[in-house]
Enzyme design. Structure first.
Site, PDB file in Angstrom:
ATOM      1  N   GLY A   1      -0.420  14.670   2.544  1.00 23.19           N
ATOM      2  CA  GLY A   1      -0.857  14.688   1.154  1.00 23.19           C
ATOM      3  C   GLY A   1      -0.683  16.081   0.595  1.00 23.19           C
ATOM      4  O   GLY A   1      -0.726  17.066   1.347  1.00 23.19           O
TER       5      GLY A   1
ATOM      6  N   GLN B   1      -2.495  22.939  -4.985  1.00 23.45           N
ATOM      7  CA  GLN B   1      -1.975  23.607  -3.783  1.00 23.45           C
ATOM      8  C   GLN B   1      -0.622  24.267  -4.018  1.00 23.45           C
ATOM      9  O   GLN B   1      -0.148  25.035  -3.184  1.00 23.45           O
ATOM     10  CB  GLN B   1      -1.863  22.605  -2.629  1.00 23.45           C
ATOM     11  CG  GLN B   1      -3.212  22.072  -2.172  1.00 23.45           C
ATOM     12  CD  GLN B   1      -3.052  21.108  -1.014  1.00 23.45           C
ATOM     13  OE1 GLN B   1      -2.898  19.912  -1.217  1.00 23.45           O
ATOM     14  NE2 GLN B   1      -3.061  21.626   0.205  1.00 23.45           N
TER      15      GLN B   1
ATOM     16  N   CYS C   1      -5.315  20.777   6.411  1.00 23.66           N
ATOM     17  CA  CYS C   1      -4.900  20.984   5.030  1.00 23.66           C
ATOM     18  C   CYS C   1      -3.768  22.001   5.006  1.00 23.66           C
ATOM     19  O   CYS C   1      -3.847  23.020   5.688  1.00 23.66           O
ATOM     20  CB  CYS C   1      -6.084  21.502   4.216  1.00 23.66           C
ATOM     21  SG  CYS C   1      -5.723  21.753   2.470  1.00 23.66           S
ATOM     22  N   LEU C   2      -2.723  21.712   4.254  1.00 23.78           N
ATOM     23  CA  LEU C   2      -1.592  22.649   4.186  1.00 23.78           C
ATOM     24  C   LEU C   2      -2.023  24.003   3.626  1.00 23.78           C
ATOM     25  O   LEU C   2      -1.360  25.011   3.884  1.00 23.78           O
ATOM     26  CB  LEU C   2      -0.457  22.062   3.329  1.00 23.78           C
ATOM     27  CG  LEU C   2       0.292  20.864   3.929  1.00 23.78           C
ATOM     28  CD1 LEU C   2       1.329  20.342   2.945  1.00 23.78           C
ATOM     29  CD2 LEU C   2       0.964  21.231   5.259  1.00 23.78           C
TER      30      LEU C   2
ATOM     31  N   HIS D   1      -9.829  13.482   0.334  1.00 25.12           N
ATOM     32  CA  HIS D   1      -9.475  14.890   0.572  1.00 25.12           C
ATOM     33  C   HIS D   1      -8.687  15.455  -0.618  1.00 25.12           C
ATOM     34  O   HIS D   1      -8.990  16.539  -1.114  1.00 25.12           O
ATOM     35  CB  HIS D   1      -8.662  14.985   1.875  1.00 25.12           C
ATOM     36  CG  HIS D   1      -8.140  16.349   2.198  1.00 25.12           C
ATOM     37  ND1 HIS D   1      -8.526  17.059   3.314  1.00 25.12           N
ATOM     38  CD2 HIS D   1      -7.253  17.136   1.541  1.00 25.12           C
ATOM     39  CE1 HIS D   1      -7.899  18.231   3.323  1.00 25.12           C
ATOM     40  NE2 HIS D   1      -7.113  18.304   2.264  1.00 25.12           N
ATOM     41  N   GLU D   2      -7.687  14.687  -1.067  1.00 28.50           N
ATOM     42  CA  GLU D   2      -6.831  15.175  -2.170  1.00 28.50           C
ATOM     43  C   GLU D   2      -7.587  15.208  -3.496  1.00 28.50           C
ATOM     44  O   GLU D   2      -7.383  16.117  -4.308  1.00 28.50           O
ATOM     45  CB  GLU D   2      -5.566  14.314  -2.296  1.00 28.50           C
ATOM     46  CG  GLU D   2      -4.667  14.277  -1.059  1.00 28.50           C
ATOM     47  CD  GLU D   2      -4.275  15.644  -0.533  1.00 28.50           C
ATOM     48  OE1 GLU D   2      -4.169  16.605  -1.326  1.00 28.50           O
ATOM     49  OE2 GLU D   2      -4.094  15.770   0.694  1.00 28.50           O
TER      50      GLU D   2
ATOM     51  N   HIS E   1      -9.426  18.355  -3.936  1.00 32.98           N
ATOM     52  CA  HIS E   1      -8.615  19.507  -4.376  1.00 32.98           C
ATOM     53  C   HIS E   1      -8.647  19.655  -5.894  1.00 32.98           C
ATOM     54  O   HIS E   1      -8.601  20.764  -6.413  1.00 32.98           O
ATOM     55  CB  HIS E   1      -7.158  19.339  -3.931  1.00 32.98           C
ATOM     56  CG  HIS E   1      -6.896  19.812  -2.530  1.00 32.98           C
ATOM     57  ND1 HIS E   1      -7.073  21.121  -2.136  1.00 32.98           N
ATOM     58  CD2 HIS E   1      -6.438  19.161  -1.431  1.00 32.98           C
ATOM     59  CE1 HIS E   1      -6.754  21.256  -0.856  1.00 32.98           C
ATOM     60  NE2 HIS E   1      -6.361  20.065  -0.386  1.00 32.98           N
TER      61      HIS E   1
HETATM   62 NI    NI Z   1      -5.712  19.710   1.547  1.00 32.48          NI
END
Ligand code: NI
Length: 163
Positions: free
Chosen positions: A43, A48, A86-87, A128-129, A132
Site C-alpha cells: 500500500g 508518503q 510501512c515504506l 493503515h493507509e 496516513h
Molecule cells: Ni504506511
C-alpha cells in the site's frame, strides 16, 4: 516519485479531499501505483510521496485498488493482531491490534462511489493507509515499552529524514 520517511512533517498533515477527477489525478494515481510496486509495498498513500491529498493505492495480492476520499463507516468489535510495516518507516515491523473488519466508502479515480465490506488483509491495509491521510503512523499505536525498544532505530530513520 520519492517516498518520504518518518521525521518528515508532511507525514503528519491532515490530507485534503480530492474534488477534481481529471487527467492529472489519473496520472498521479498511476505514478503512485508504480512507486508502490517498485518499492515492493502492499500500500502507498499520497502523503508518503509528500502530497497531502486523500488518495491511496494498495494491492493485497490480487490486483491494484485505487482509493480516493475514503471513509471508514463502521468497524467490527472483533479485533486482530497483525504485523505491520510501512515504506515510510523502513526496517521496522510490529504487531498492531485493529478491528478485523471494516466497511468503507470511497471513490475511484473516475469519481465513482463505492461501498465495500473488507476483512483480513485488505481490511488491515485500508486502516493503515487511511491513517496516513490523518497524519497517523502505525508506530503511534505502540506501547511505551515497545516504543522504547524501537527508539534507537526510529531515531536513526528520523535523523536521516530531516538531514
Ligand atoms: Ni504506511
Amino acid at each position: 516519485m520519492k517516498v518520504i520517511y518518518i521525521g518528515n512533517p508532511i507525514l503528519r498533515n491532515i490530507s485534503e479531499s480530492v474534488e477534481v477527477f481529471d487527467d492529472d489525478l489519473k496520472a498521479f494515481v498511476k505514478e503512485l501505483s508504480k512507486t508502490m510496486y517498485v518499492e515492493d509495498g502492499v500500500g502507498l498513500a499520497a502523503p508518503q510521496v509528500a502530497v497531502s491529498r486523500r488518495i491511496f493505492v494498495y494491492d493485497p495480492g490480487d490486483g491494484l485498488r485505487v482509493v480516493i476520499n475514503p471513509e471508514i463507516i463502521s468497524k467490527s468489535d472483533e479485533t486482530v493482531r497483525m504485523e505491520e510495516g510501512c515504506l515510510s518507516i523502513p526496517g521496522i515491523y510490529a504487531d498492531i491490534i485493529r478491528p478485523s473488519a471494516v466497511r468503507i466508502h470511497y471513490q475511484d479515480e473516475y469519481g465513482r462511489h463505492h461501498e465495500e465490506d473488507l476483512t483480513d488483509y485488505p481490511a488491515r491495509i485500508v486502516q493503515h493507509e487511511s491513517d496516513h491521510l490523518e497524519g497517523v503512523l502505525f508506530v503511534d499505536y505502540l506501547s511505551a515499552s515497545k516504543r522504547a525498544v524501537l527508539k534507537p532505530k526510529l531515531n536513526q530513520i528520523i535523523k536521516e529524514s530531516i538531514r
